[in-house]
Write a protein that holds these residues in place. Structure first.
Motif, PDB file in Angstrom:
ATOM      1  N   PRO A   1       0.820  -1.217   0.000  1.00  0.00           N
ATOM      2  CA  PRO A   1       0.000   0.000   0.000  1.00  0.00           C
ATOM      3  C   PRO A   1       0.852   1.264   0.000  1.00  0.00           C
ATOM      4  N   ASP A   2       0.242   2.341  -0.445  1.00  0.00           N
ATOM      5  CA  ASP A   2       0.889   3.652  -0.371  1.00  0.00           C
ATOM      6  C   ASP A   2       0.757   4.252   1.019  1.00  0.00           C
ATOM      7  N   ILE A   3      -0.341   3.914   1.706  1.00  0.00           N
ATOM      8  CA  ILE A   3      -0.676   4.511   2.995  1.00  0.00           C
ATOM      9  C   ILE A   3      -1.240   3.439   3.915  1.00  0.00           C
ATOM     10  N   LEU A   4      -0.911   3.527   5.201  1.00  0.00           N
ATOM     11  CA  LEU A   4      -1.509   2.667   6.216  1.00  0.00           C
ATOM     12  C   LEU A   4      -2.550   3.479   6.982  1.00  0.00           C
ATOM     13  N   GLN A   5      -3.714   2.883   7.219  1.00  0.00           N
ATOM     14  CA  GLN A   5      -4.757   3.546   8.002  1.00  0.00           C
ATOM     15  C   GLN A   5      -5.074   2.659   9.195  1.00  0.00           C
ATOM     16  N   LEU A   6      -4.956   3.225  10.382  1.00  0.00           N
ATOM     17  CA  LEU A   6      -5.086   2.481  11.634  1.00  0.00           C
ATOM     18  C   LEU A   6      -6.368   2.879  12.347  1.00  0.00           C
ATOM     19  N   HIS A   7      -7.199   1.886  12.673  1.00  0.00           N
ATOM     20  CA  HIS A   7      -8.506   2.180  13.258  1.00  0.00           C
ATOM     21  C   HIS A   7      -8.696   1.602  14.645  1.00  0.00           C
ATOM     22  N   GLY A   8      -7.625   1.233  15.301  1.00  0.00           N
ATOM     23  CA  GLY A   8      -7.765   0.673  16.636  1.00  0.00           C
ATOM     24  C   GLY A   8      -7.381   1.656  17.719  1.00  0.00           C
ATOM     25  N   LYS A   9      -6.728   1.137  18.750  1.00  0.00           N
ATOM     26  CA  LYS A   9      -6.301   1.966  19.877  1.00  0.00           C
ATOM     27  C   LYS A   9      -4.804   2.238  19.818  1.00  0.00           C
ATOM     28  N   GLU A  10      -4.281   2.296  18.599  1.00  0.00           N
ATOM     29  CA  GLU A  10      -2.847   2.500  18.421  1.00  0.00           C
ATOM     30  C   GLU A  10      -2.399   3.812  19.067  1.00  0.00           C
ATOM     31  N   SER A  11      -1.369   3.736  19.884  1.00  0.00           N
ATOM     32  CA  SER A  11      -0.849   4.910  20.585  1.00  0.00           C
ATOM     33  C   SER A  11      -0.050   5.784  19.621  1.00  0.00           C
ATOM     34  N   PRO A  12       0.211   7.030  20.006  1.00  0.00           N
ATOM     35  CA  PRO A  12       1.077   7.858  19.171  1.00  0.00           C
ATOM     36  C   PRO A  12       2.432   7.214  18.910  1.00  0.00           C
ATOM     37  N   ALA A  13       2.981   6.550  19.927  1.00  0.00           N
ATOM     38  CA  ALA A  13       4.273   5.882  19.728  1.00  0.00           C
ATOM     39  C   ALA A  13       4.155   4.757  18.712  1.00  0.00           C
TER      40      ALA A  13
ATOM     41  N   VAL B   1       1.031   7.415   7.483  1.00  0.00           N
ATOM     42  CA  VAL B   1       0.051   6.700   8.297  1.00  0.00           C
ATOM     43  C   VAL B   1      -1.100   7.649   8.647  1.00  0.00           C
ATOM     44  N   ALA B   2      -2.326   7.158   8.512  1.00  0.00           N
ATOM     45  CA  ALA B   2      -3.513   7.870   8.978  1.00  0.00           C
ATOM     46  C   ALA B   2      -4.035   7.150  10.208  1.00  0.00           C
ATOM     47  N   LYS B   3      -4.504   7.909  11.171  1.00  0.00           N
ATOM     48  CA  LYS B   3      -5.007   7.330  12.419  1.00  0.00           C
ATOM     49  C   LYS B   3      -6.444   7.771  12.654  1.00  0.00           C
ATOM     50  N   ALA B   4      -7.333   6.807  12.805  1.00  0.00           N
ATOM     51  CA  ALA B   4      -8.736   7.112  13.070  1.00  0.00           C
ATOM     52  C   ALA B   4      -8.939   7.523  14.522  1.00  0.00           C
ATOM     53  N   LEU B   5      -9.810   8.506  14.699  1.00  0.00           N
ATOM     54  CA  LEU B   5     -10.160   8.995  16.024  1.00  0.00           C
ATOM     55  C   LEU B   5     -11.674   9.008  16.135  1.00  0.00           C
ATOM     56  N   GLY B   6     -12.209   8.212  17.050  1.00  0.00           N
ATOM     57  CA  GLY B   6     -13.647   8.175  17.265  1.00  0.00           C
ATOM     58  C   GLY B   6     -14.107   9.427  18.001  1.00  0.00           C
ATOM     59  N   VAL B   7     -15.158  10.061  17.488  1.00  0.00           N
ATOM     60  CA  VAL B   7     -15.623  11.326  18.055  1.00  0.00           C
ATOM     61  C   VAL B   7     -17.089  11.195  18.479  1.00  0.00           C
ATOM     62  N   ALA B   8     -17.338  11.496  19.728  1.00  0.00           N
ATOM     63  CA  ALA B   8     -18.706  11.570  20.223  1.00  0.00           C
ATOM     64  C   ALA B   8     -18.932  12.837  21.033  1.00  0.00           C
TER      65      ALA B   8
ATOM     66  N   ALA C   1      -7.389  14.410  21.973  1.00  0.00           N
ATOM     67  CA  ALA C   1      -6.335  13.492  21.538  1.00  0.00           C
ATOM     68  C   ALA C   1      -5.593  13.987  20.311  1.00  0.00           C
ATOM     69  N   ILE C   2      -6.107  15.014  19.639  1.00  0.00           N
ATOM     70  CA  ILE C   2      -5.421  15.442  18.411  1.00  0.00           C
ATOM     71  C   ILE C   2      -4.005  15.924  18.709  1.00  0.00           C
ATOM     72  N   ASP C   3      -3.784  16.472  19.886  1.00  0.00           N
ATOM     73  CA  ASP C   3      -2.447  16.964  20.211  1.00  0.00           C
ATOM     74  C   ASP C   3      -1.449  15.832  20.421  1.00  0.00           C
ATOM     75  N   ASP C   4      -1.949  14.617  20.606  1.00  0.00           N
ATOM     76  CA  ASP C   4      -1.065  13.472  20.783  1.00  0.00           C
ATOM     77  C   ASP C   4      -0.502  12.975  19.454  1.00  0.00           C
TER      78      ASP C   4
END
Length: 228
Positions: free
Chosen positions: A94-106, A119-126, A133-136
């Motif tokens: 792939p060109d890009i990885l997209q992570l949709h779990g609880k992956e930490s910033p590290a 890498v793209a990281k999903a953030l659940g918003v309610a 968490a965006i600052d992380d």
């Protein structure tokens, strides 16, 4: 890239038309063709067994090889271990990885370095609290999605959107990908109101959990019309 997108890895696509369009959950080569014909900039290949759009490695490889060079390829995983990701990256390249779990910033930074890919990281918003968490993830493209319903066995909004007014204070210099509840009927309002870097759709362009060429075309047309 210029503007907010300049904060991203230079390998992220930067076409003349904004926002980018990602159609996720492609399950067959012919549906990849239909997504590309509709105007998708990116297609997503899901490798997560609980998902109805899960692809085994051979299927992911076949679709990726079929579409490579015509669209940006994104693989989506959920808290995958190194062995799983090694196999997926080797299969789909792939060109890009997209992570949709609880992956930490590290963990996100580790994987970006390990596979030398954006890498793209999903953030659940309610609620507004979820956006803290965006600052992380200061240099990561965040995929803003609805939180899953209680008891769900997989992440994501399951076709639902979150309250877009929560993004009223979003930093102007921070690009994001908008996901959750987008359809050909709703995406134009989202583009006009939020000016996202990218929009990400899956169930909103499906009929009985299969991508529908007419819906994909209508979705892309709505995005481009709204963006002007």
């Amino acid at each position: 890239m210029t503007g907010p997108a300049a904060r991203l890895d230079a390998r992220w696509p930067a076409p003349a038309a904004w926002p980018l369009i990602k159609i996720c959950g492609i399950t067959r080569p012919d549906l990849a063709d239909a997504a590309i014909a509709a105007g998708a900039d990116m297609i997503g290949l899901v490798h997560f067994a609980p998902s109805p759009r899960h692809l085994a490695l051979d299927a992911a490889r076949a679709i990726a090889d079929h579409a490579r060079g015509r669209v940006t390829l994104v693989t989506l995983t959920v808290d995958a271990d190194d062995a799983t990701l090694d196999a997926l990256v080797a299969a789909a390249e792939p060109d890009i990885l997209q992570l949709h779990g609880k992956e930490s910033p590290a963990r996100v930074a580790e994987l970006a370095a390990r596979y030398d890919r954006p890498v793209a990281k999903a953030l659940g918003v309610a609620s507004a609290a979820d956006l803290a968490a965006i600052d992380d993830y200061p240099e990561t493209l965040l995929v803003l999605d609805a939180k899953p319903p209680k008891g769900a066995d997989r992440p994501g909004g399951h076709g639902a959107s979150f309250d877009w007014s929560l993004l009223d204070g979003w930093p102007a210099d921070r690009p994001f990908m908008l996901s959750g509840g987008l359809t050909p009927e709703t995406v134009a309002a989202a583009v006009r109101a939020l000016a996202p870097y990218a929009v990400d759709v899956s169930s909103g362009v499906e009929v009985e959990r299969v991508k529908d060429p007419a819906k994909m075309l209508a979705f892309a047309a709505a995005v481009r019309q709204a963006a002007g």
